[in-house]
Design a protein around this motif. Sequence first.
Motif, PDB file in Angstrom:
ATOM      1  N   ARG A  13       0.844  -1.197   0.000  1.00 30.43           N
ATOM      2  CA  ARG A  13       0.000   0.000   0.000  1.00 30.43           C
ATOM      3  C   ARG A  13       0.884   1.254   0.000  1.00 30.43           C
ATOM      4  O   ARG A  13       1.863   1.338   0.732  1.00 30.43           O
ATOM      5  CB  ARG A  13      -0.870  -0.031   1.261  1.00 30.43           C
ATOM      6  CG  ARG A  13      -1.457   1.296   1.702  1.00 30.43           C
ATOM      7  CD  ARG A  13      -2.182   1.116   3.013  1.00 30.43           C
ATOM      8  NE  ARG A  13      -2.536   2.392   3.612  1.00 30.43           N
ATOM      9  CZ  ARG A  13      -1.762   3.064   4.465  1.00 30.43           C
ATOM     10  NH1 ARG A  13      -0.583   2.563   4.825  1.00 30.43           N
ATOM     11  NH2 ARG A  13      -2.162   4.218   4.972  1.00 30.43           N
ATOM     12  N   CYS A  15       1.861   4.921   0.940  1.00 26.38           N
ATOM     13  CA  CYS A  15       1.580   5.858   2.036  1.00 26.38           C
ATOM     14  C   CYS A  15       2.754   6.803   2.173  1.00 26.38           C
ATOM     15  O   CYS A  15       3.836   6.562   1.620  1.00 26.38           O
ATOM     16  CB  CYS A  15       1.314   5.117   3.349  1.00 26.38           C
ATOM     17  SG  CYS A  15       2.777   4.372   4.099  1.00 26.38           S
ATOM     18  N   TYR A 195      -8.052  -2.876   9.878  1.00 25.36           N
ATOM     19  CA  TYR A 195      -6.883  -2.390   9.155  1.00 25.36           C
ATOM     20  C   TYR A 195      -7.175  -2.196   7.670  1.00 25.36           C
ATOM     21  O   TYR A 195      -6.712  -1.233   7.054  1.00 25.36           O
ATOM     22  CB  TYR A 195      -5.702  -3.341   9.343  1.00 25.36           C
ATOM     23  CG  TYR A 195      -4.912  -3.083  10.593  1.00 25.36           C
ATOM     24  CD1 TYR A 195      -4.151  -1.921  10.734  1.00 25.36           C
ATOM     25  CD2 TYR A 195      -4.897  -3.998  11.648  1.00 25.36           C
ATOM     26  CE1 TYR A 195      -3.415  -1.676  11.879  1.00 25.36           C
ATOM     27  CE2 TYR A 195      -4.163  -3.761  12.799  1.00 25.36           C
ATOM     28  CZ  TYR A 195      -3.426  -2.598  12.909  1.00 25.36           C
ATOM     29  OH  TYR A 195      -2.699  -2.350  14.056  1.00 25.36           O
ATOM     30  N   HIS A 196      -7.951  -3.099   7.076  1.00 25.16           N
ATOM     31  CA  HIS A 196      -8.308  -2.938   5.663  1.00 25.16           C
ATOM     32  C   HIS A 196      -9.097  -1.645   5.459  1.00 25.16           C
ATOM     33  O   HIS A 196      -8.827  -0.885   4.516  1.00 25.16           O
ATOM     34  CB  HIS A 196      -9.111  -4.138   5.171  1.00 25.16           C
ATOM     35  CG  HIS A 196      -8.273  -5.256   4.653  1.00 25.16           C
ATOM     36  ND1 HIS A 196      -7.757  -5.268   3.382  1.00 25.16           N
ATOM     37  CD2 HIS A 196      -7.859  -6.404   5.245  1.00 25.16           C
ATOM     38  CE1 HIS A 196      -7.051  -6.370   3.197  1.00 25.16           C
ATOM     39  NE2 HIS A 196      -7.086  -7.077   4.318  1.00 25.16           N
ATOM     40  N   GLY A 197     -10.047  -1.384   6.345  1.00 27.25           N
ATOM     41  CA  GLY A 197     -10.837  -0.168   6.222  1.00 27.25           C
ATOM     42  C   GLY A 197     -10.005   1.082   6.440  1.00 27.25           C
ATOM     43  O   GLY A 197     -10.138   2.074   5.705  1.00 27.25           O
ATOM     44  N   ALA A 199      -6.767   1.385   6.015  1.00 22.28           N
ATOM     45  CA  ALA A 199      -5.797   1.527   4.926  1.00 22.28           C
ATOM     46  C   ALA A 199      -6.390   2.286   3.750  1.00 22.28           C
ATOM     47  O   ALA A 199      -5.674   3.011   3.038  1.00 22.28           O
ATOM     48  CB  ALA A 199      -5.320   0.147   4.471  1.00 22.28           C
ATOM     49  N   GLU A 200      -7.684   2.141   3.541  1.00 25.44           N
ATOM     50  CA  GLU A 200      -8.339   2.844   2.442  1.00 25.44           C
ATOM     51  C   GLU A 200      -8.664   4.296   2.795  1.00 25.44           C
ATOM     52  O   GLU A 200      -8.846   5.132   1.900  1.00 25.44           O
ATOM     53  CB  GLU A 200      -9.632   2.124   2.063  1.00 25.44           C
ATOM     54  CG  GLU A 200      -9.401   0.743   1.468  1.00 25.44           C
ATOM     55  CD  GLU A 200     -10.708   0.038   1.135  1.00 25.44           C
ATOM     56  OE1 GLU A 200     -11.779   0.654   1.351  1.00 25.44           O
ATOM     57  OE2 GLU A 200     -10.661  -1.108   0.660  1.00 25.44           O
ATOM     58  N   ALA A 201      -8.704   4.596   4.089  1.00 22.90           N
ATOM     59  CA  ALA A 201      -9.180   5.913   4.520  1.00 22.90           C
ATOM     60  C   ALA A 201      -8.069   6.921   4.776  1.00 22.90           C
ATOM     61  O   ALA A 201      -8.326   8.129   4.782  1.00 22.90           O
ATOM     62  CB  ALA A 201     -10.022   5.758   5.792  1.00 22.90           C
ATOM     63  N   ASP A 203      -3.596   8.086   4.592  1.00 30.73           N
ATOM     64  CA  ASP A 203      -2.354   7.937   3.830  1.00 30.73           C
ATOM     65  C   ASP A 203      -1.132   7.846   4.729  1.00 30.73           C
ATOM     66  O   ASP A 203      -0.003   7.948   4.272  1.00 30.73           O
ATOM     67  CB  ASP A 203      -2.173   9.102   2.854  1.00 30.73           C
ATOM     68  CG  ASP A 203      -1.870  10.426   3.552  1.00 30.73           C
ATOM     69  OD1 ASP A 203      -2.086  10.524   4.782  1.00 30.73           O
ATOM     70  OD2 ASP A 203      -1.414  11.366   2.864  1.00 30.73           O
ATOM     71  N   ILE A 235      -0.520  -4.429   3.363  1.00 32.15           N
ATOM     72  CA  ILE A 235      -0.847  -3.508   4.455  1.00 32.15           C
ATOM     73  C   ILE A 235       0.116  -3.725   5.625  1.00 32.15           C
ATOM     74  O   ILE A 235       0.278  -4.851   6.098  1.00 32.15           O
ATOM     75  CB  ILE A 235      -2.296  -3.716   4.927  1.00 32.15           C
ATOM     76  CG1 ILE A 235      -3.273  -3.365   3.793  1.00 32.15           C
ATOM     77  CG2 ILE A 235      -2.599  -2.883   6.165  1.00 32.15           C
ATOM     78  CD1 ILE A 235      -4.708  -3.748   4.083  1.00 32.15           C
TER      79      ILE A 235
END
Length: 382
Positions: A13, A15, A195-197, A199-201, A203, A235
């Motif tokens: 991911r 960031c 963590y998945h949620g 990670a999308e929200a 940076d 992630i």
Amino acid sequence: MNAIRPWRTIERRECRQIMVGDVPVGGDAPITVQTMTNTPTEDAGATIDQIRRCEDVGCDIIRVSCPTEEATAAMPLITRAANIPVVADIHFHYKRALEAADAGAACLRINPGNIGGSDRVAEVVRAAKANGCAIRIGVNAGSLERDLLEKYGEPCPEALIESALDHIKLLQDHDFHEFKVAVKASDVFLAVAAYHGLAEAVDCPLHIGITEAGGIVGGTVKSSIGLGALLWAGIGDTVRVSLSAEPEHEVKVGYEMLKALGLRTRGVRVVSCPSCSRQGFDVIRTVETLEARLEHIKTPMSLSVLGCVVNGPGEARETDIGLTGGGNGKHMVYLSGVKGHTIEDEDMLDHIVKLVEEKAAAIEAGEAVAFDPHAQEVQAAE
């Protein structure tokens, strides 16, 4: 992308990167492994000794609790002695964060929601800025805010994410951006979904962990399932494996996870069989002994130890050093995937240790490279 074996590719991911002391976290930096001391921080000598043991097995970042003035009073000694960045773990008492920042902590682990109002968060941010500290926001399913529990009825991914976003806003409102975030839970499903949620929200870099995972066996399995799933999905920028065990065990398990996924390499990667009645030598005891005797090797390389010729030669073709059990107490040794020579029982352990140490020294001196059985395929593809 791995053109030869795309199924090995992990796309991390994207960031932004922050610095924890002199260690980069996030961005394109290697995933770091950290742990936490369990000695009384007030006992600086014992804490430093434990940090040394963790450094020796590859720890990148170390965290210490700072619950009292006596603990933060010991921090200058600890931070000066440590060869890796020290994170101060702060709960409830914001003044401990101010003291730890002044004492040389590279990062402050806080829950902005439990250290007081915006004015206290502002003071912590000022201290962090003045001392070049990063901040780690630590959200935990076991200590969620009362209003979120009332809103959602129980700890759930949405509650953990909302808590994290609220805390992030507190820091951003004070123009502070050098932070990483964790949304930990002891429930693997809950932690992974949160963590998945998150990670999308956001940076920012993510500190991943399955908290309160258990003892060495149960905790390792539980952590490997949860953290392995996250790391495989790209992630995670820094990892802490939470075990009811000495902290150096956490570091070892964390590194083994990253090695298994090809995300970090350090020391000898051992490929070994579970053993059966076909074995030409005692595989279990041999592997135990070799792992202990080769623990000092930091150079990335590989060793296969298999008890018989069913899979032994095939695995040996993939490793720097290979040992395959044979009959009559004579076993085959492979060097860089090629059959080399035989070795007898009584000389086997010393011989393998010597071969590994010599190969590691040659790699460190630039006279050799770790064996890559796929290098020719990659060159041919190019």
